[in-house]
Design a protein around this motif. Structure first.
Motif, mmCIF file in Angstrom:
data_model
loop_
_atom_site.group_PDB
_atom_site.id
_atom_site.type_symbol
_atom_site.label_atom_id
_atom_site.label_comp_id
_atom_site.label_asym_id
_atom_site.label_seq_id
_atom_site.Cartn_x
_atom_site.Cartn_y
_atom_site.Cartn_z
ATOM 1 N N VAL A 88 43.813 52.551 39.317
ATOM 2 C CA VAL A 88 43.660 51.437 38.384
ATOM 3 C C VAL A 88 43.278 50.158 39.125
ATOM 4 O O VAL A 88 42.411 49.399 38.685
ATOM 5 N N TYR A 92 39.356 49.628 37.971
ATOM 6 C CA TYR A 92 39.309 48.894 36.700
ATOM 7 C C TYR A 92 39.538 47.407 36.909
ATOM 8 O O TYR A 92 40.066 46.974 37.922
ATOM 9 N N ARG A 93 39.132 46.650 35.903
ATOM 10 C CA ARG A 93 39.436 45.228 35.893
ATOM 11 C C ARG A 93 40.395 44.940 34.755
ATOM 12 O O ARG A 93 40.231 45.458 33.657
ATOM 13 N N PHE A 94 41.396 44.150 35.025
ATOM 14 C CA PHE A 94 42.290 43.711 33.947
ATOM 15 C C PHE A 94 42.925 42.396 34.366
ATOM 16 O O PHE A 94 42.980 42.077 35.562
ATOM 17 N N LYS A 97 45.236 41.303 37.759
ATOM 18 C CA LYS A 97 45.098 42.402 38.706
ATOM 19 C C LYS A 97 45.483 41.991 40.131
ATOM 20 O O LYS A 97 46.179 42.715 40.832
ATOM 21 N N ARG A 98 45.041 40.794 40.540
ATOM 22 C CA ARG A 98 45.347 40.349 41.905
ATOM 23 C C ARG A 98 46.846 40.174 42.115
ATOM 24 O O ARG A 98 47.384 40.499 43.168
ATOM 25 N N MET B 1 34.481 49.292 39.575
ATOM 26 C CA MET B 1 33.882 47.973 39.820
ATOM 27 C C MET B 1 32.475 47.913 39.239
ATOM 28 O O MET B 1 32.130 47.030 38.491
ATOM 29 N N ILE B 4 31.219 48.223 34.928
ATOM 30 C CA ILE B 4 30.966 47.267 33.846
ATOM 31 C C ILE B 4 29.513 46.801 33.788
ATOM 32 O O ILE B 4 28.893 46.891 32.738
ATOM 33 N N ARG B 38 40.638 54.529 30.104
ATOM 34 C CA ARG B 38 40.870 53.392 30.994
ATOM 35 C C ARG B 38 42.099 52.608 30.555
ATOM 36 O O ARG B 38 42.967 52.304 31.357
ATOM 37 N N ILE B 42 45.606 52.149 32.660
ATOM 38 C CA ILE B 42 46.087 50.810 33.028
ATOM 39 C C ILE B 42 47.476 50.581 32.431
ATOM 40 O O ILE B 42 48.388 50.102 33.105
ATOM 41 N N TYR B 289 48.863 37.593 51.220
ATOM 42 C CA TYR B 289 47.652 37.491 50.404
ATOM 43 C C TYR B 289 46.658 36.516 51.038
ATOM 44 O O TYR B 289 45.473 36.829 51.193
#
Lengths: 279, 305
Positions: A88, A92-94, A97-98, B1, B4, B38, B42, B289
């Motif tokens: 995920v 994927y992007r949501f 996310k970061r 990535m 989309i 998806r 998620i 980070y």
């Protein structure tokens, strides 16, 4: 000089090899190797029958069963969900996310005692999560499983994630043009490529869970024969000044840990080879 | 990535030529999953993380303030808590610099030179990772404890190592031993030794190479190693618990103080102290980070410059 001739293989123009390696080895010996050898030397002062009686007593065997069982199931849960989380996060992007990605490392950074009391109060009967469940979690073997799942969580994600990122999507496109369904592509193309990393992550989580102490003792309830982990038994023996008994159990755990370490190194070598072949 | 943009592309292709069912849309669909799959994946992943990560983290802070700010403040300014904090800082102040020097020395030898037994050395450096923290404490009891090798000698000379501050420092050094070395070695191996060799040819001494070439090249990994080492040093529980003796106000670190409060049913106070360590963990993650982003930016640019 003799060690230098023995160790140095290729000449280098850079200085400092003797100093750096000498210091590193000295420090390694004093901090790690000599202290660790104390455990093995201690066992030589105890008779084998005493050692065997200690490590095969019913209470200790029950603790192995719980420690190994819960570590194994926890690592399996982490293998499944760790694969899912890394998939995920990479594919994927949501929103957020970061943040999620950064927080995956929380079990590495959060002291085990803090994790222990937080999980215990959450999964207790009057806790936020425990209150919703029809069965007891805190102070049962299930609680041990919850704690071991928590501390093993980052391992699978952090080993699978980089491999998944490097995976060439051309392979998937090729599979698709050859008529594979998405599920077939996953099981036949993607999953085999992830397998070494997944196994490594699983083994790392398992090894970490075997030796875990801080987060478990709060939530386990520590009932002899039922919810007592092996690390706790070492502490119990030490509190009774039974150093020989504590050492005997420690040797069993250490040998297991070393075998696992060897296995993990072999797995990682295999994973590197596989990844080298793919890229 | 890439799913989309290619979805969008194929959608654009569809509207431009609606009559012709083309291969590209099928291909785009073939390298990504349907939207419902998806969303489900998620959702399940986030539910798992919520249950096991986010809720416990939030719970620490909520429970810390459950009885109000006064109780929170009182728990942190309690004299036992303050002395536990001091001891925790002492343990970190010893273990981070000593493991830092070791990490740099080990990485210099392993990354810049070829020698026999290198893989064995790498495995040995990892050893403390695979040793249970309880055993890490036990080994110091076996050496310095009253029944241990040097126990009687230490007692005769009125020296205390276990159940005292030195034991806690030693156990902390042991469990945090690999952290900095493990961050530096792979990076310095990847960077090779061309830059150092160039500096050498230009007449730099070994220390000058280390200070001006090597360390600046690995500064982010070094910083991250220090952060991780520090976090573990301050949070270590099992190993320290074995060698501490649990003398309140003297040999209790913050994690041990949390245990005592919790076992005394002073939950709000226990979580108040725990919130300090949880905040430290969050700072560690934030720094990680930042360090990773900086590392990506600076190492990513290197081949071009």
């Amino acid at each position: 000089m003799a060690t230098r001739a023995l160790l140095l293989r290729r000449h280098s123009v850079l200085p400092g090899f003797n100093l750096a390696l000498g210091f590193a080895l000295l420090y390694l010996c004093f901090i790690v190797l000599i202290p660790l050898s104390a455990v093995f030397l201690k066992t030589f002062t105890v008779s084998w029958s005493t050692i065997w009686a200690t490590v095969s007593s019913p209470r200790v065997v029950a603790s192995y069963r719980l420690t190994f069982g819960a570590s194994l199931v926890g690592a399996l849960i982490n293998a499944v969900f760790g694969l899912l989380v890394s998939w995920v996060l990479v594919r994927y992007r949501f929103p957020g996310k970061r943040l999620v990605d950064a927080l995956v490392d929380l079990p590495f950074a959060l002291p085990t005692a803090v994790a222990g009391i937080a999980l215990t109060s959450l999964y207790a009967r009057n806790g936020w999560i425990g209150g919703l469940l029809p069965f007891k979690v805190s102070y049962t073997p299930l609680g041990v499983l919850v704690a071991l799942t928590f501390i093993g969580l980052p391992f699978v994600v952090r080993t699978v994630q980089p491999v998944l990122e490097d995976l060439q999507q051309e392979l998937e496109e090729a599979a698709a043009t050859l008529g594979a369904t998405r599920l077939q592509t996953f099981t036949r193309v993607i999953f085999p490529a992830l397998m070494p990393a997944l196994l490594t992550g699983f083994a790392l989580a398992f090894a970490r869970a075997l030796g875990e102490y801080g987060s478990v003792i709060f939530i386990a309830g520590n009932m002899p024969m039922v919810s007592e982990i092996t690390s706790l038994l070492i502490i119990t023996k030490l509190e009774q000044y039974d150093y020989a008994g504590a050492t005997a159990i420690a040797v069993v755990m250490l040998v297991t840990a070393f075998v696992l370490l060897l296995l993990i190194n072999l797995l990682q070598a295999w994973a590197r080879k596989r990844q080298g072949a793919l890229t | 990535m890439s799913a989309i943009p290619s979805d969008a592309l194929s959608a654009a292709a569809d509207t431009a030529k609606p009559a012709r069912p083309l291969a590209p849309p099928r291909l785009a669909g073939a390298t990504s999953e349907p939207a419902w799959v998806r969303r489900t994946l998620i959702g399940v992943a986030l539910a798992f993380l919520t249950l096991f990560l986010f809720v416990p983290l939030i719970a620490v802070f909520v429970q810390a303030f459950a009885k109000g700010l006064d109780v929170y403040w009182a728990a942190l300014t309690d004299s036992d808590a303050v002395s536990a904090l001091k001891l925790t800082l002492i343990a970190a102040a010893f273990s981070v610099p000593s493991n830092l020097v070791f990490g740099v020395a080990a990485a210099w030898a392993i990354a810049k030179f070829d020698f026999r037994g290198k893989n064995l050395l790498l495995t040995l450096i990892d050893l403390p990772f695979s040793v249970s923290p309880v055993i890490a404490g036990l080994i110091y009891l076996l050496i310095f404890g009253l029944q241990g090798w040097w126990g009687e000698w230490l007692r005769d000379h009125d020296l205390k190592i276990v159940f005292a501050v030195p034991g806690i420092v030693l156990a902390t050094v042991f469990v945090t031993f690999p952290f900095i070395a493990r961050e530096l070695i792979p990076l310095m191996q990847a960077q090779g030794q061309e830059q150092e060799e160039a500096a050498r040819v230009l007449g730099a001494s070994g220390w000058q190479i280390l200070w001006r070439v090597t360390l600046p090249n690995v500064r982010w990994a070094l910083l991250y190693g220090v952060i991780l080492c520090n976090a573990r040093a301050m949070g270590e529980f099992g190993a320290v618990s074995v060698v501490s003796g649990h003398i309140r106000g003297q040999t209790n670190t913050l994690p041990l103080h949390i245990e005592i409060l919790y076992n005394d049913y002073q939950f709000a106070a226990a979580f108040a102290v725990a919130s300090l360590l949880a905040a430290l963990a969050l700072v560690t993650l934030v720094l990680k980070y930042i360090v990773e982003r900086r590392a990506k930016a600076s190492y990513g640019e290197e081949p071009r410059s």
